[in-house]
Scaffold this motif. Sequence first.
Motif, PDB file in Angstrom:
ATOM      1  N   ALA A 164       0.823  -1.213   0.000  1.00 48.70           N
ATOM      2  CA  ALA A 164       0.000   0.000   0.000  1.00 48.70           C
ATOM      3  C   ALA A 164       0.859   1.266   0.000  1.00 48.70           C
ATOM      4  N   ARG A 165       2.073   1.180   0.514  1.00 53.18           N
ATOM      5  CA  ARG A 165       2.953   2.362   0.512  1.00 53.18           C
ATOM      6  C   ARG A 165       3.332   2.770  -0.899  1.00 53.18           C
ATOM      7  N   GLU A 166       3.316   1.813  -1.823  1.00 53.66           N
ATOM      8  CA  GLU A 166       3.686   2.108  -3.200  1.00 53.66           C
ATOM      9  C   GLU A 166       2.500   2.592  -4.035  1.00 53.66           C
ATOM     10  N   PRO A 192      -0.737   4.950  -5.194  1.00 53.93           N
ATOM     11  CA  PRO A 192      -1.049   6.387  -5.095  1.00 53.93           C
ATOM     12  C   PRO A 192      -2.182   6.630  -4.105  1.00 53.93           C
ATOM     13  N   LEU A 193      -2.223   7.855  -3.570  1.00 54.14           N
ATOM     14  CA  LEU A 193      -3.248   8.196  -2.584  1.00 54.14           C
ATOM     15  C   LEU A 193      -4.608   8.424  -3.219  1.00 54.14           C
ATOM     16  N   LEU A 194      -4.615   8.904  -4.458  1.00 59.88           N
ATOM     17  CA  LEU A 194      -5.866   9.255  -5.134  1.00 59.88           C
ATOM     18  C   LEU A 194      -6.181   8.255  -6.241  1.00 59.88           C
ATOM     19  N   SER A 219      -4.557  10.983  -9.789  1.00 54.65           N
ATOM     20  CA  SER A 219      -3.188  10.654  -9.397  1.00 54.65           C
ATOM     21  C   SER A 219      -2.179  10.860 -10.518  1.00 54.65           C
ATOM     22  N   ASP A 228       1.876  10.686 -10.325  1.00 50.09           N
ATOM     23  CA  ASP A 228       2.539   9.631 -11.090  1.00 50.09           C
ATOM     24  C   ASP A 228       3.615  10.208 -12.003  1.00 50.09           C
TER      25      ASP A 228
END
Length: 158
Positions: free
Chosen positions: A94-96, A98-100, A105, A109
């Motif tokens: 999940a750290r890799e 994107p947030l949106l 995003s 990106d």
Amino acid sequence: ATVLLVNAIWGSQVLWMTENEDDGKTLFLSQVLGLHDSTAIDYMGFLVIGMAVFCIPIMLLNLLIAIMASTYAALSLDVDAEYKRSFASCVLVARELPLLPMPFSLPMDLVRFVLLAIHRMRPCRGTQEAASSGHDEDGGVTKLTEQLAVTQMVSAWE
């Protein structure tokens, strides 16, 4: 003299001979119940086959239940550690991400793509330094570093 041949449930044939007059009551069951030999053999065959038909499935179900119980006991010992390991692995994945969602995003990106391109354009420091920094030749995180991160997250969680 009379010879009686009995085939006991698909097994080897039993042969015995009587010296006295054949009154049809040479078997123990025939004498006790007052039946003819062929009827007594039919009753015993029915009893043995009936017991096999009813007892064997019950014993097999009992064996299946015992196997399932022992398997469940063995797996339930490791369920906590497995849950923590899979959660830590999900956190690293999940750290890799994107947030949106996808359309929003794209700017982030593009920034990540440019940073990755800049990182790849740098001169290679050598395989010894790259291995010690936790990156492989392509600039990605190596499996060893990922495993160490999962181990550290699980141990910090406990």
